[in-house]
Write an enzyme that holds these catalytic residues in place. Sequence first.
Site, PDB file in Angstrom:
ATOM      1  N   GLU A 103     -24.335  27.303  -3.344  1.00  0.00           N
ATOM      2  CA  GLU A 103     -24.974  28.408  -4.066  1.00  0.00           C
ATOM      3  C   GLU A 103     -26.475  28.437  -3.843  1.00  0.00           C
ATOM      4  O   GLU A 103     -27.130  27.406  -3.801  1.00  0.00           O
ATOM      5  CB  GLU A 103     -24.712  28.268  -5.573  1.00  0.00           C
ATOM      6  CG  GLU A 103     -23.244  28.214  -5.894  1.00  0.00           C
ATOM      7  CD  GLU A 103     -22.950  28.238  -7.386  1.00  0.00           C
ATOM      8  OE1 GLU A 103     -23.660  28.934  -8.141  1.00  0.00           O
ATOM      9  OE2 GLU A 103     -21.999  27.568  -7.805  1.00  0.00           O
ATOM     10  N   CYS A 116     -34.037  29.657  -4.785  1.00  0.00           N
ATOM     11  CA  CYS A 116     -33.596  28.329  -5.226  1.00  0.00           C
ATOM     12  C   CYS A 116     -32.439  27.899  -4.335  1.00  0.00           C
ATOM     13  O   CYS A 116     -31.439  28.613  -4.238  1.00  0.00           O
ATOM     14  CB  CYS A 116     -33.157  28.440  -6.693  1.00  0.00           C
ATOM     15  SG  CYS A 116     -32.445  26.936  -7.345  1.00  0.00           S
ATOM     16  N   CYS A 123     -22.863  17.246  -7.355  1.00  0.00           N
ATOM     17  CA  CYS A 123     -23.980  16.314  -7.554  1.00  0.00           C
ATOM     18  C   CYS A 123     -23.433  15.011  -8.121  1.00  0.00           C
ATOM     19  O   CYS A 123     -22.579  15.027  -9.003  1.00  0.00           O
ATOM     20  CB  CYS A 123     -24.985  16.932  -8.532  1.00  0.00           C
ATOM     21  SG  CYS A 123     -26.469  15.910  -8.751  1.00  0.00           S
ATOM     22  N   CYS A 127     -25.894  14.237 -14.910  1.00  0.00           N
ATOM     23  CA  CYS A 127     -26.767  14.583 -16.039  1.00  0.00           C
ATOM     24  C   CYS A 127     -25.908  15.365 -17.036  1.00  0.00           C
ATOM     25  O   CYS A 127     -25.185  16.289 -16.657  1.00  0.00           O
ATOM     26  CB  CYS A 127     -27.950  15.446 -15.583  1.00  0.00           C
ATOM     27  SG  CYS A 127     -29.040  14.593 -14.431  1.00  0.00           S
ATOM     28  N   CYS A 130     -25.948  19.340 -17.395  1.00  0.00           N
ATOM     29  CA  CYS A 130     -25.911  20.153 -16.173  1.00  0.00           C
ATOM     30  C   CYS A 130     -24.487  20.405 -15.694  1.00  0.00           C
ATOM     31  O   CYS A 130     -23.704  19.467 -15.531  1.00  0.00           O
ATOM     32  CB  CYS A 130     -26.719  19.442 -15.088  1.00  0.00           C
ATOM     33  SG  CYS A 130     -26.749  20.349 -13.538  1.00  0.00           S
ATOM     34  N   CYS A 352     -30.538  27.789 -14.351  1.00  0.00           N
ATOM     35  CA  CYS A 352     -30.666  26.348 -14.091  1.00  0.00           C
ATOM     36  C   CYS A 352     -29.505  25.598 -14.711  1.00  0.00           C
ATOM     37  O   CYS A 352     -29.181  25.800 -15.873  1.00  0.00           O
ATOM     38  CB  CYS A 352     -31.913  25.778 -14.757  1.00  0.00           C
ATOM     39  SG  CYS A 352     -33.408  26.414 -14.116  1.00  0.00           S
TER      40      CYS A 352
END
Length: 365
Positions: A103, A116, A123, A127, A130, A352
């Site tokens: 993305e 971005c 990932c 976290c 997220c 985000c």
Amino acid sequence: MIEQISTEESVSKTMLKGLTLKELKDFFTAAEEKRFRGDQVFEWIYGHMAASFDEMSTIPNYLRKKLNLYCELNTLSLVTSQQSQRTGTKKYIFKTHDDLAVEAVIIPDPKRTTLCISTQVGCPLDCQFCATGLMGYKRNLSSAEIIDQFLMVSRDYGKNKISNIVYMGMGEPLLNYANTLKTLQIFAEEKTKDISLRRITVSTAGIAPKIVELADSGLKVKLALSLHSMFEETRNKIMPINKKYSLAENLEAVRYYAKQTDTRITFEYVMLKDINDRTDDLNALIRLCKSIPCKINVIPFNSISHMSPTGYAHELQPSQKFRVDEFVKTLRENDIVVMVRYTQGDDIAAACGQLAYKLDHNEAE
Ligand code: SAH
């Protein structure tokens, strides 16, 4: 050093995108061609944003044929794009040759248009706030796949419209250091100078030794540290990577970064109710900001409920609006530069921490 990719015909072709200028010149020298062909192909890829060797009219015919046979130029294909009616934020979903989703997001603003980009599929950091972390980790993106997001979006959105690039999409750029660095080296070349390194920001959750390496690379990009708390115990909870690279180590590394590159560090701070928005948090943050050239990027917590988080992640709540306002006001009263990153693109899950797209079977075909 040079990536060989397998195509459907299982012929191993050399990927020419994502090579630094020097690597590209070395490639032509090794192929017993003239070295300046490297400059020309580089110009075609990044200057003219050519999508095929056939477009490269300054390359002689015989060489274009050879390049078509033995080399590859493209990595991603566009699956879909979606634009927010409210803010103009545009999310692009690409597919890699092994059917993974990548993305990239365009964030328009009166003063700048920011792209971005992602550096990994998924990932590994986990976290708790997220969505990308919650989807797990698939693999690093190659340097070609990282830079192709920029090239493909540029072609669609307008070649000269992107003024800033942030490495803040899916993944942790400093855990894919070599490929991230190569893309920065490409942006550092004279021929790609439309995007100056000073308008590129690499965002990290805090991989201290790599921050030091990036500082020593001589590439003066801007660095953002996802800080989110000034307390080790809190950071351990919300960002498990803190157990490996502590806040103390990371703060030492970013101090070094600021000094070496003569840039201000951006501290990103997602506001989480009762977790990092207490008076103690605020005071600790003020003390930090007084000791290092920096600015704070306050980010309202974007919901990740579309990922149905469980456990600790499920308990996280955004700070109340009045608390965010108070926080920002007090920081500013202390002469600290604060930007509030008002949510953009949450209506299309492009904000985000919301990037976690999975290709469904039909799209992957
Ligand atoms: N791995 C890198 C870059 C990707 S995250 C990093 O951690 O910095 C980009 C930014 O979005 C980070 O500051 C991250 O903390 C923030 N972010 C993640 N989830 C979020 C959420 N749900 N709401 C708001 N910001 C979030």
